[in-house]
Design a protein around this motif. Structure first.
Motif, PDB file in Angstrom:
ATOM      1  N   THR A  38      43.257  -0.589 -41.108  1.00  0.00           N
ATOM      2  CA  THR A  38      44.359  -1.002 -41.982  1.00  0.00           C
ATOM      3  C   THR A  38      45.414   0.075 -42.160  1.00  0.00           C
ATOM      4  O   THR A  38      46.503  -0.204 -42.644  1.00  0.00           O
ATOM      5  N   ASP A  39      45.101   1.311 -41.803  1.00  0.00           N
ATOM      6  CA  ASP A  39      46.092   2.379 -41.873  1.00  0.00           C
ATOM      7  C   ASP A  39      45.725   3.469 -40.881  1.00  0.00           C
ATOM      8  O   ASP A  39      44.584   3.540 -40.422  1.00  0.00           O
ATOM      9  N   GLY A  40      46.712   4.306 -40.575  1.00  0.00           N
ATOM     10  CA  GLY A  40      46.506   5.361 -39.586  1.00  0.00           C
ATOM     11  C   GLY A  40      46.131   6.697 -40.162  1.00  0.00           C
ATOM     12  O   GLY A  40      46.088   7.699 -39.435  1.00  0.00           O
ATOM     13  N   ASP A  41      45.849   6.760 -41.466  1.00  0.00           N
ATOM     14  CA  ASP A  41      45.446   8.021 -42.118  1.00  0.00           C
ATOM     15  C   ASP A  41      46.453   9.147 -41.906  1.00  0.00           C
ATOM     16  O   ASP A  41      46.101  10.317 -41.982  1.00  0.00           O
ATOM     17  N   GLY A  42      47.703   8.788 -41.621  1.00  0.00           N
ATOM     18  CA  GLY A  42      48.703   9.817 -41.350  1.00  0.00           C
ATOM     19  C   GLY A  42      48.530  10.497 -40.011  1.00  0.00           C
ATOM     20  O   GLY A  42      49.244  11.452 -39.703  1.00  0.00           O
ATOM     21  N   LEU A  43      47.602   9.997 -39.194  1.00  0.00           N
ATOM     22  CA  LEU A  43      47.312  10.614 -37.895  1.00  0.00           C
ATOM     23  C   LEU A  43      47.856   9.800 -36.732  1.00  0.00           C
ATOM     24  O   LEU A  43      48.070  10.334 -35.652  1.00  0.00           O
ATOM     25  N   ALA A  44      48.040   8.509 -36.957  1.00  0.00           N
ATOM     26  CA  ALA A  44      48.444   7.617 -35.868  1.00  0.00           C
ATOM     27  C   ALA A  44      49.268   6.471 -36.433  1.00  0.00           C
ATOM     28  O   ALA A  44      49.208   6.167 -37.626  1.00  0.00           O
ATOM     29  N   ARG A  45      50.027   5.824 -35.556  1.00  0.00           N
ATOM     30  CA  ARG A  45      50.740   4.601 -35.900  1.00  0.00           C
ATOM     31  C   ARG A  45      49.937   3.433 -35.362  1.00  0.00           C
ATOM     32  O   ARG A  45      49.688   3.357 -34.159  1.00  0.00           O
ATOM     33  N   LEU A  46      49.507   2.541 -36.225  1.00  0.00           N
ATOM     34  CA  LEU A  46      48.786   1.366 -35.764  1.00  0.00           C
ATOM     35  C   LEU A  46      49.755   0.441 -35.044  1.00  0.00           C
ATOM     36  O   LEU A  46      50.882   0.218 -35.502  1.00  0.00           O
ATOM     37  N   THR A  47      49.309  -0.102 -33.928  1.00  0.00           N
ATOM     38  CA  THR A  47      50.199  -0.905 -33.096  1.00  0.00           C
ATOM     39  C   THR A  47      49.383  -1.961 -32.370  1.00  0.00           C
ATOM     40  O   THR A  47      48.171  -2.089 -32.561  1.00  0.00           O
ATOM     41  N   SER A  48      50.034  -2.718 -31.507  1.00  0.00           N
ATOM     42  CA  SER A  48      49.353  -3.749 -30.736  1.00  0.00           C
ATOM     43  C   SER A  48      48.564  -3.129 -29.590  1.00  0.00           C
ATOM     44  O   SER A  48      48.816  -1.996 -29.175  1.00  0.00           O
ATOM     45  N   LEU A  49      47.626  -3.895 -29.059  1.00  0.00           N
ATOM     46  CA  LEU A  49      46.865  -3.442 -27.902  1.00  0.00           C
ATOM     47  C   LEU A  49      47.790  -3.168 -26.728  1.00  0.00           C
ATOM     48  O   LEU A  49      47.650  -2.164 -26.031  1.00  0.00           O
TER      49      LEU A  49
END
Length: 244
Positions: A38-49
């Protein structure tokens, strides 16, 4: 995140995926995909496969049991000449899955960080990683150099077969013994010896590993069954001697 950094696709953002992102985020703009995140923890941008798969470097941090379907899903989207790595606990099966399922022009490397979220929680410098060339030896040596120089890891460049032969004992026995000891809990915590405490420290390092990790180590490693057989045979001999 700075657009000046190269992009890295991270498929799988569970506990190990997040550990991966933590240590790679200083060097890469990480695009992660995981339907459960649900979130990237400030480490990554969540995106589509699809978006994650088009990155020039893609790390597959998914259970070995779903690797084939993951490879099939990303295959139409990977960049020609791109680099795909898996970070599973076994290497022979993933190497074949990636060779069979990814386009010819894609470089493939198998990697196995010999640590996890528990053993790597205080930092990974000085820990070990196995790097297995699958398609494109130069790519594997570049990965090995990055792991050594940027992450401070101790690197072993080995074939998938050599990796699994050693891991069948190193990991197979560790997880098997841990599973038995966990089933025997509660165990003594008061009058313990140093040797017992060290055994339990090893158990604690794998205590929260998923059932999928245990299955991969014990069932997807082609050499694990023989190691288990020998271990149980020797244990039976020891019991016979004690009972006799």
């Amino acid at each position: 995140m700075s657009s000046a950094r190269p992009q890295l696709g991270l498929i799988g953002f569970g506990a190990f995926g997040r550990l991966t992102a933590k240590h790679l985020s200083p060097w890469f703009d990480i695009l992660a995909h995981d339907p459960a995140a649900t979130d990237g923890d400030g480490l990554a941008r969540l995106t589509s496969l699809e978006a994650a798969a088009t990155c020039p470097v893609v790390v597959l941090a998914v259970p070995v049991g779903v690797l084939a379907e993951t490879v099939a899903a990303i295959a139409p989207h990977v960049t020609p000449g791109g680099l795909i790595l898996d970070v599973g606990s076994v290497k022979v099966k993933p190497a074949k899955v990636m060779l069979d399922g990814l386009p010819e022009g894609v470089q493939i490397v198998g990697a196995h960080p010999l640590f996890g979220p528990q053993s790597g929680k205080d930092g990974i410098a000085g820990l070990r990683i196995a790097v297995c060339p699958v398609r494109g030896d130069k790519a594997a040596w570049r990965i090995a150099a990055f792991c050594r120089q940027a992450l401070g890891l101790k690197v072993f460049v080995v074939t998938p077969e050599d990796h699994d032969r050693e891991a069948a004992t190193v990991q197979g026995l560790t997880h098997l013994i841990a599973k038995v000891l966990l089933a025997m809990e509660p165990l003594p915590t008061r009058m313990t010896t140093t040797s017992f405490e060290r055994v339990m420290q090893g158990v604690d390092m794998v205590r929260y590993d998923s059932a999928a990790v245990f299955r991969a180590i014990e069932h997807d490693n082609p050499y694990a069954a023989e190691v288990r057989r020998r271990f149980f045979d020797l244990a039976e001999q020891a019991r016979a001697e004690l009972d006799g």
